[in-house]
Design an enzyme around this catalytic site. Sequence first.
Site: not given
Ligand code: GLU
Length: 423
Positions: A107, A191
Amino acid sequence: METKAYNPYKNMIAVLEEAAGKLGLKPEEYETLKYPERELTVSIPVKMDDGTLKVFEGYRVQHNSARGPYKGGIRYHQNANPDEVKALAAWMSFKCAVVNIPYGGAKGGIKVDPSKLSRDELIRLTRRYTTRILPLIGPDQDIPAPDVNTNGEVMGWIMDTYSMFKGHSVPGVVTGKPVEIGGSIGRSEATGRGVTIITEKCLTDLGMDPQKQTYAVQGMGNVGGTAAKILYDEGKKVIAVSDWSGGVMNREGLDIPKILEFLSDRNRCLKDYEVEDAVHITNEELLTCNCDVLIPAALENQITEENAGAIQAKVIVEAANGPTTVEADKILEKRGILVVPDILANAGGVVVSYFEWVQNIQSMAWDLEEVNNTLKKIMMKAYKDVREMSREKDTTMRMGAYMVAIDRITTAGKMRGGPISMA
Ligand code: GLU
């Protein structure tokens, strides 16, 4: 009672330890998962539009790579901090393992309130941040994506900056890019779509007709906004939604497209949304409102020991990362409220990120049908794996999800020679 200071990293470790214990793992078998493999803090000097210089702090944390390259979003938020990013990176490792895609977890974040910056300042901030984390990222190493307050446009700037340094175009370095430069169709809704797929399946499993339930969504960003829109399009009653400024409610169901249209102007927020058929509520009122399904889709630390006792929903589907504290989880479990954990419920985004990365490697483009059908297949399989684990071990879905994830990650580690020699 004195309120304990919330620390998402400690929260993550507490859940990890409980799940590893239930799996019967010895401490040395999962010890490594308590720590990120690598963390980087960077300073980001930015020339502001008025000619002054401001230095921002940024992070990239790589939690675990036993199952594949690091993967995870980048958030821009005034409260971003190392412990938050560390927790979010670990949650990515667990999330990718739950849906069984070949990634580890990472992250990134910048401590900044992006609403205070002009577009040009944001471009400069993003480009400089990218150069700072450049030694860590790459299509085979660590692949960023959007998160809170970042989007496809920001990914385009990262991809461009990375490509400039490499001397050729490298689309696979980020996912969640605009479709025109190698992004996947369906990624920006993925998502929210995944959240609704899991919600539908879970309610059906519980014998609750999804069409007859009332839904409340906290957060009208990409995830909450999309989830609310899909629910609305499917004819379901979304009775309350909120953003950082507050919320609106109508027991007969809100006009979600109208709300999203109002919010499409970046300078507007829900406290200024005026319609005669909706009443204004606070975020706290949204969380404890009389609804069947509560979908927290904002930030961490929303459902806490202070409000868990007042929640009226029968099912909570975590669209945000880490919205429920460990203490709240125990209260909800006692009260018989089902919590569908973040690492399962919101994994649709990273699943379609994976499709995007695969398409980039193959220089191919899938159509929307293929993306959405494959997404559904993966989400349903993950749901089944988690459900079976939690039934078998007679525990919550969160524990079930963590157990599936930890088992997969530690098994991968063992196959690579065990935690001591793990790369
Ligand atoms: N930020 C999103 C999460 O928390 C997506 C992460 C991604 O696609 O790498 O799952």
